[in-house]
Design an enzyme around this catalytic site. Structure first.
Site, PDB file in Angstrom:
ATOM      1  N   ASN A  10       0.884  -1.165   0.000  1.00  0.00           N
ATOM      2  CA  ASN A  10       0.000   0.000   0.000  1.00  0.00           C
ATOM      3  C   ASN A  10       0.920   1.212   0.000  1.00  0.00           C
ATOM      4  OD1 ASN A  10      -1.743   2.096   0.476  1.00  0.00           O
ATOM      5  ND2 ASN A  10      -2.358   1.441   2.525  1.00  0.00           N
ATOM      6  N   LYS A  12       0.206   4.282  -0.172  1.00  0.00           N
ATOM      7  CA  LYS A  12      -0.360   5.474   0.473  1.00  0.00           C
ATOM      8  C   LYS A  12      -0.123   6.702  -0.418  1.00  0.00           C
ATOM      9  CE  LYS A  12       0.036   3.135   4.843  1.00  0.00           C
ATOM     10  NZ  LYS A  12       0.143   3.203   6.285  1.00  0.00           N
ATOM     11  N   HIS A  95      -9.378   1.595   4.681  1.00  0.00           N
ATOM     12  CA  HIS A  95      -8.122   1.695   5.428  1.00  0.00           C
ATOM     13  C   HIS A  95      -8.329   2.611   6.630  1.00  0.00           C
ATOM     14  CE1 HIS A  95      -3.982   2.625   6.465  1.00  0.00           C
ATOM     15  NE2 HIS A  95      -3.660   1.522   5.826  1.00  0.00           N
ATOM     16  N   GLU A  97      -6.618   4.898   7.799  1.00  0.00           N
ATOM     17  CA  GLU A  97      -6.330   6.310   7.525  1.00  0.00           C
ATOM     18  C   GLU A  97      -7.514   6.982   6.835  1.00  0.00           C
ATOM     19  OE1 GLU A  97      -2.650   5.536   5.526  1.00  0.00           O
ATOM     20  OE2 GLU A  97      -1.799   4.897   7.441  1.00  0.00           O
ATOM     21  N   GLU A 167      -5.383  -4.797  10.320  1.00  0.00           N
ATOM     22  CA  GLU A 167      -4.326  -3.829  10.585  1.00  0.00           C
ATOM     23  C   GLU A 167      -4.584  -3.105  11.905  1.00  0.00           C
ATOM     24  OE1 GLU A 167      -2.323  -2.687   6.599  1.00  0.00           O
ATOM     25  OE2 GLU A 167      -3.912  -1.246   6.996  1.00  0.00           O
ATOM     26  N   GLY A 173       2.799   2.095  10.785  1.00  0.00           N
ATOM     27  CA  GLY A 173       3.792   3.169  10.664  1.00  0.00           C
ATOM     28  C   GLY A 173       4.534   3.465  11.955  1.00  0.00           C
ATOM     29  N   SER A 213       3.528  -2.329  10.106  1.00  0.00           N
ATOM     30  CA  SER A 213       4.980  -2.431  10.291  1.00  0.00           C
ATOM     31  C   SER A 213       5.567  -3.784   9.878  1.00  0.00           C
ATOM     32  CB  SER A 213       5.362  -2.097  11.735  1.00  0.00           C
ATOM     33  OG  SER A 213       4.962  -0.771  12.048  1.00  0.00           O
TER      34      SER A 213
HETATM   35  P1  13P Z   1       3.186   0.229   7.581  1.00  0.00           P
HETATM   36  O1  13P Z   1       3.654  -1.071   6.972  1.00  0.00           O
HETATM   37  O2  13P Z   1       3.969   1.407   7.077  1.00  0.00           O
HETATM   38  O3  13P Z   1       3.083   0.152   9.061  1.00  0.00           O
HETATM   39  O4  13P Z   1       1.702   0.482   7.032  1.00  0.00           O
HETATM   40  C1  13P Z   1       0.766  -0.526   7.164  1.00  0.00           C
HETATM   41  C2  13P Z   1      -0.442  -0.156   6.406  1.00  0.00           C
HETATM   42  O5  13P Z   1      -1.179   0.724   6.806  1.00  0.00           O
HETATM   43  C3  13P Z   1      -0.701  -0.858   5.150  1.00  0.00           C
HETATM   44  O6  13P Z   1      -1.963  -0.583   4.675  1.00  0.00           O
END
Ligand code: 13P
Length: 249
Positions: A10, A12, A95, A97, A167, A173, A213
């Site tokens: 992903n 982002k 997601h 976010e 997640e 992150g 992560s």
């Molecule tokens: P990270 O791997 O950067 O923690 O992000 C995970 C994520 O949100 C994937 O959709």
């Protein structure tokens, strides 16, 4: 039949179209693995150049979001037909976010799920608890609700082809990966929830990823768990490390 692993990046809000093409050129030889479905979920503006750059490779392309209407006066949104025509096969929906910063709800995620299936796009539906919810001991209640609302009116045949990404928000992150035990426990709980909604055959077919992560070190243990069918990878999907994650064995 054993479930095929699915490892998705992903991206982002990273990578301009020209940077995206360079990254695909770099990763193409590193992510070869016939035993795994490899998906790059990229910003909408990168989909067409990434599809082009990935031609002839095992990389499939996905979007990071989609609207649930066919067309019309929805300034700034991307329709399912636009994704299909651009060559996207997957779409990340719900997601954390998007739920946190863009007011996405399980109800809107459900509408998008139904539209994605209607157009033959495979949804990767995200769910996950906050640190507060984990500490309150309501992780599974929360996730069961996200899954039940997200899959409302989705048929068993459709659900069998879907992907769910677990997640935990506190692991995204932060460099703080959930332990393999924590990740396996929730992924097993999600599978049990799918069995309740549908049946054992649907639960056995649906693929459940862990995200938060994930890196080259943590991937092997996580992906060896009985109910973890791969990962949704953020930060590490933008680096050569993603090749190691795809070839985790
Ligand atoms: P990270 O791997 O950067 O923690 O992000 C995970 C994520 O949100 C994937 O959709």
């Amino acid at each position: 039949m054993a479930r095929k692993k699915i490892i998705a990046g992903n991206w982002k809000m990273n990578m301009t179209p020209s940077e995206a093409v360079k990254l695909v050129e770099t990763l193409k030889p590193l992510v070869v693995n016939d035993e795994v479905d490899v998906v790059f979920c990229v910003p909408a503006i990168d989909i067409i150049p990434v599809v082009e750059a990935a031609k002839g490779s095992n990389i499939q392309v996905g979007a990071e979001n989609m609207y649930f209407e066919e067309k019309g006066a929805y300034t700034g949104e991307i329709s399912p037909n636009m994704l299909v025509d651009a060559g996207a096969k997957y779409v990340v929906l719900g997601h954390s976010e998007r739920r946190e910063y863009f007011a996405e709800t399980s109800e809107s995620v459900n509408k998008k799920m139904l539209k994605a299936f209607e157009h033959g796009i495979t949804p990767i539906m995200c769910c996950g608890e906050s640190l507060t919810q984990r500490e309150q001991g309501i992780t599974m209640d929360w996730i069961r609700q996200q899954v039940k609302v997200g899959f409302l009116n989705v048929t068993a045949e459709q659900a069998k082809t879907a992907v769910i990404a677990y997640e935990p928000i506190w692991a995204i992150g932060t460099g703080k990966t959930a332990t393999t035990e924590q990740a396996q426990e929730v992924c097993a709980g999600i599978r049990a929830c799918i069995a309740e909604i549908y049946d054992d055959a649907t639960a056995a077919a649906i693929r459940i990823q862990y995200g938060g992560s994930v890196n080259a070190k943590t991937a092997p243990d996580l992906f060896a768990q009985a109910d973890i069918d791969g990962g949704l990878v953020g930060g590490a999907s933008l680096k050569e490390e993603f090749g190691k994650i795809v070839n985790y064995k």
